[in-house]
Design a protein around this motif. Structure first.
Motif, PDB file in Angstrom:
ATOM      1  N   HIS A   9       0.772  -1.257   0.173  1.00  0.00           N
ATOM      2  CA  HIS A   9       0.006  -0.153  -0.084  1.00  0.00           C
ATOM      3  C   HIS A   9       0.906   1.396   0.008  1.00  0.00           C
ATOM      4  O   HIS A   9       1.890   1.234   0.851  1.00  0.00           O
ATOM      5  CB  HIS A   9      -0.977  -0.062   1.379  1.00  0.00           C
ATOM      6  CG  HIS A   9      -2.027   0.897   1.067  1.00  0.00           C
ATOM      7  ND1 HIS A   9      -1.862   2.288   0.898  1.00  0.00           N
ATOM      8  CD2 HIS A   9      -3.437   0.816   1.022  1.00  0.00           C
ATOM      9  CE1 HIS A   9      -2.922   2.961   0.902  1.00  0.00           C
ATOM     10  NE2 HIS A   9      -3.833   2.060   0.686  1.00  0.00           N
ATOM     11  N   THR A 145      -8.324  -5.386   1.853  1.00  0.00           N
ATOM     12  CA  THR A 145      -9.440  -4.156   1.942  1.00  0.00           C
ATOM     13  C   THR A 145     -10.113  -4.226   0.850  1.00  0.00           C
ATOM     14  O   THR A 145      -9.516  -4.539  -0.554  1.00  0.00           O
ATOM     15  CB  THR A 145      -9.065  -3.154   2.399  1.00  0.00           C
ATOM     16  OG1 THR A 145      -7.891  -2.261   1.381  1.00  0.00           O
ATOM     17  CG2 THR A 145      -8.358  -3.077   3.876  1.00  0.00           C
ATOM     18  N   TYR A 153     -20.136  -8.496  -3.639  1.00  0.00           N
ATOM     19  CA  TYR A 153     -19.455  -9.402  -4.006  1.00  0.00           C
ATOM     20  C   TYR A 153     -19.838 -10.911  -3.369  1.00  0.00           C
ATOM     21  O   TYR A 153     -19.014 -11.764  -3.317  1.00  0.00           O
ATOM     22  CB  TYR A 153     -17.978  -9.326  -2.816  1.00  0.00           C
ATOM     23  CG  TYR A 153     -17.358  -8.161  -3.694  1.00  0.00           C
ATOM     24  CD1 TYR A 153     -16.531  -8.496  -4.912  1.00  0.00           C
ATOM     25  CD2 TYR A 153     -17.138  -6.805  -3.188  1.00  0.00           C
ATOM     26  CE1 TYR A 153     -15.625  -7.694  -5.646  1.00  0.00           C
ATOM     27  CE2 TYR A 153     -16.316  -5.652  -3.855  1.00  0.00           C
ATOM     28  CZ  TYR A 153     -15.829  -6.160  -5.066  1.00  0.00           C
ATOM     29  OH  TYR A 153     -14.884  -5.208  -5.430  1.00  0.00           O
TER      30      TYR A 153
HETATM   31  C1  LIG Z   1      -6.289   1.591  -8.680  1.00  0.00           C
HETATM   32  C2  LIG Z   1      -7.641   1.320  -7.746  1.00  0.00           C
HETATM   33  C3  LIG Z   1      -8.499   0.100  -8.016  1.00  0.00           C
HETATM   34  C4  LIG Z   1      -9.331  -0.391  -7.388  1.00  0.00           C
HETATM   35  N1  LIG Z   1     -10.218  -1.289  -7.627  1.00  0.00           N
HETATM   36  C5  LIG Z   1     -11.214  -1.765  -6.737  1.00  0.00           C
HETATM   37  C6  LIG Z   1     -11.900  -3.006  -7.039  1.00  0.00           C
HETATM   38  O1  LIG Z   1     -11.767  -3.769  -8.039  1.00  0.00           O
HETATM   39  N2  LIG Z   1     -13.025  -3.277  -6.340  1.00  0.00           N
HETATM   40  C7  LIG Z   1     -13.275  -2.732  -5.265  1.00  0.00           C
HETATM   41  O2  LIG Z   1     -14.100  -3.219  -4.238  1.00  0.00           O
HETATM   42  N3  LIG Z   1     -12.531  -1.543  -4.770  1.00  0.00           N
HETATM   43  C8  LIG Z   1     -11.488  -1.113  -5.471  1.00  0.00           C
HETATM   44  N4  LIG Z   1     -10.845   0.002  -5.422  1.00  0.00           N
HETATM   45  C9  LIG Z   1     -11.119   0.429  -3.883  1.00  0.00           C
HETATM   46  C10 LIG Z   1      -9.928  -0.149  -2.949  1.00  0.00           C
HETATM   47  O3  LIG Z   1     -10.021  -1.335  -2.824  1.00  0.00           O
HETATM   48  C11 LIG Z   1     -10.218   0.704  -1.513  1.00  0.00           C
HETATM   49  O4  LIG Z   1      -9.926   2.181  -1.587  1.00  0.00           O
HETATM   50  C12 LIG Z   1      -9.199   0.072  -0.383  1.00  0.00           C
HETATM   51  O5  LIG Z   1      -9.406  -1.137  -0.217  1.00  0.00           O
HETATM   52  C13 LIG Z   1      -9.408   0.867   0.836  1.00  0.00           C
HETATM   53  O6  LIG Z   1      -8.331   0.474   1.907  1.00  0.00           O
HETATM   54  P1  LIG Z   1      -7.273   1.358   2.045  1.00  0.00           P
HETATM   55  O7  LIG Z   1      -6.366   0.945   3.304  1.00  0.00           O
HETATM   56  O8  LIG Z   1      -6.842   2.237   1.017  1.00  0.00           O
HETATM   57  O9  LIG Z   1      -8.306   2.491   2.967  1.00  0.00           O
HETATM   58  P2  LIG Z   1      -8.174   3.961   3.616  1.00  0.00           P
HETATM   59  O10 LIG Z   1      -8.795   4.941   2.649  1.00  0.00           O
HETATM   60  O11 LIG Z   1      -6.410   4.273   3.833  1.00  0.00           O
HETATM   61  O12 LIG Z   1      -8.487   3.879   4.972  1.00  0.00           O
HETATM   62  C14 LIG Z   1      -9.877   3.710   5.292  1.00  0.00           C
HETATM   63  C15 LIG Z   1     -10.044   4.822   6.567  1.00  0.00           C
HETATM   64  O13 LIG Z   1      -9.665   4.215   7.542  1.00  0.00           O
HETATM   65  C16 LIG Z   1      -8.902   5.087   8.516  1.00  0.00           C
HETATM   66  N5  LIG Z   1      -7.807   4.498   9.248  1.00  0.00           N
HETATM   67  C17 LIG Z   1      -6.262   4.403   9.058  1.00  0.00           C
HETATM   68  N6  LIG Z   1      -5.967   4.001  10.298  1.00  0.00           N
HETATM   69  C18 LIG Z   1      -6.732   3.537  10.956  1.00  0.00           C
HETATM   70  C19 LIG Z   1      -6.683   2.892  12.337  1.00  0.00           C
HETATM   71  N7  LIG Z   1      -5.629   2.543  12.922  1.00  0.00           N
HETATM   72  N8  LIG Z   1      -7.984   2.979  12.958  1.00  0.00           N
HETATM   73  C20 LIG Z   1      -9.113   3.445  12.645  1.00  0.00           C
HETATM   74  N9  LIG Z   1      -9.172   4.180  11.189  1.00  0.00           N
HETATM   75  C21 LIG Z   1      -8.213   4.067  10.547  1.00  0.00           C
HETATM   76  C22 LIG Z   1      -8.121   6.141   7.494  1.00  0.00           C
HETATM   77  O14 LIG Z   1      -7.983   7.387   8.112  1.00  0.00           O
HETATM   78  C23 LIG Z   1      -9.582   6.105   6.501  1.00  0.00           C
HETATM   79  O15 LIG Z   1     -10.194   7.156   6.775  1.00  0.00           O
HETATM   80  C24 LIG Z   1      -9.487   0.361  -6.036  1.00  0.00           C
HETATM   81  C25 LIG Z   1      -8.887   1.438  -5.793  1.00  0.00           C
HETATM   82  C26 LIG Z   1      -7.714   1.680  -6.648  1.00  0.00           C
HETATM   83  C27 LIG Z   1      -7.089   3.233  -6.252  1.00  0.00           C
END
Ligand SMILES: Cc1cc2nc3c(=O)[nH]c(=O)nc-3n(C[C@H](O)[C@H](O)[C@H](O)COP(=O)(O)OP(=O)(O)OC[C@H]3O[C@@H](n4cnc5c(N)ncnc54)[C@H](O)[C@@H]3O)c2cc1C
Length: 239
Positions: A9, A145, A153
């Motif tokens: 990530h 995630t 899903y």
């Molecule tokens: C290129 C791309 C392709 C994608 N394709 C898909 C797909 O095919 N299918 C699909 O379903 N999704 C898809 N997505 C979405 C993606 O899967 C989600 O955005 C991702 O899984 C979210 O996880 P994250 O760690 O990035 O979340 P983040 O956005 O980093 O975190 C979510 C929240 O948790 C908070 N947080 C962090 N640490 C803590 C903590 N310790 N305690 C409490 N809260 C906390 C953060 O501040 C934020 O508010 C895609 C995204 C991209 C960029």
């Protein structure tokens, strides 16, 4: 136990980051050894090519698997590949930590597999695959995630079942190389959860992580349950 986490990530403060830190702390507190490859922070190059090797088998035509077989016999992997392979051989459990991107692994993690999971009997090949694989006896788990909520899903959901989306990873990469594949750990739509709900998810992950050695595995058929064409035999089909 020795646990190897491959973390993919780009943002340290992400929920994926929180999951890896949760795992690291829980495992260390329980007396386990943890090694993490944080691919973005390492600047891991996911693009495969001649730079995977310090040996050259065929200068005129690059065939990755042939070069891998040659490198396996001649200590020929580039240091960054050898280092990742060493961590795989060291661990008892491998965890892939990633956000679902385009129904699959982020490119940096797919490229890590492309480059590190080498042929020639190093990681697969020469009759070493599935339950006869190099990593037989070890466990592996995807921890991910997902942007969408669970219904989309589900089996009849618009995006298809998460089991079918993860099949190329769970079966095609992890089971293929011999791992027992633990049921994946999923956090749906962390962005849309409240702070309290996210804390619950991290507690749930802590529980899974500390129970890794007994967590349920996916019951894939064994090699011996297939005929000479690698088609499931009749008695296995009836089961
Ligand atoms: C290129 C791309 C392709 C994608 N394709 C898909 C797909 O095919 N299918 C699909 O379903 N999704 C898809 N997505 C979405 C993606 O899967 C989600 O955005 C991702 O899984 C979210 O996880 P994250 O760690 O990035 O979340 P983040 O956005 O980093 O975190 C979510 C929240 O948790 C908070 N947080 C962090 N640490 C803590 C903590 N310790 N305690 C409490 N809260 C906390 C953060 O501040 C934020 O508010 C895609 C995204 C991209 C960029």
């Amino acid at each position: 136990m020795r646990i190897f986490i491959v973390h993919a990530h780009p943002e340290e403060q992400s929920f994926n980051g929180a999951m890896t830190r949760t795992a690291q702390a829980a495992l260390a507190a329980a007396g386990h050894e943890v090694v993490i490859s944080d691919l973005y922070r390492m600047g891991f190059n996911p693009v495969s090519g001649r730079h995977n090797f310090i040996t050259v088998h065929n200068r005129d035509y690059f065939r990755q698997q042939a070069e891998e077989s040659f490198a396996a016999l001649n200590d020929g992997f580039a240091p960054e590949i050898q280092a990742e392979q060493d961590k795989l051989f060291w661990c008892d459990v491998l965890i892939l930590q990633f956000p679902l991107w385009w129904f699959g692994l982020p490119a940096i993690l797919k490229g890590w597999v492309d480059r590190v999971f080498a042929a020639g009997g190093r990681i697969y090949g020469g009759g070493k695959w599935y339950d006869q694989g190099v990593f037989a006896g070890k466990r592996a788990m995807c921890s991910l995630t997902i942007g969408g909520a669970p219904p989309i899903y589900s089996e009849h959901g618009l995006n298809g079942s998460i089991a079918s989306i993860l099949y190329p990873i769970n079966h095609g990469m992890l089971y293929f190389t011999g791992f027992d594949v633990v049921e994946p750990f999923l956090v749906h739509a962390p962005v849309r959860l409240s702070v309290e709900q996210r804390a619950v998810e991290l507690a749930r992950y802590r529980e899974r992580i500390t129970g890794l050695s007994t967590a349920p595995i996916i019951a894939y058929p064994k090699l011996a349950e297939h005929d000479e064409h690698y088609v499931l035999n009749a008695s296995a089909k009836r089961r």
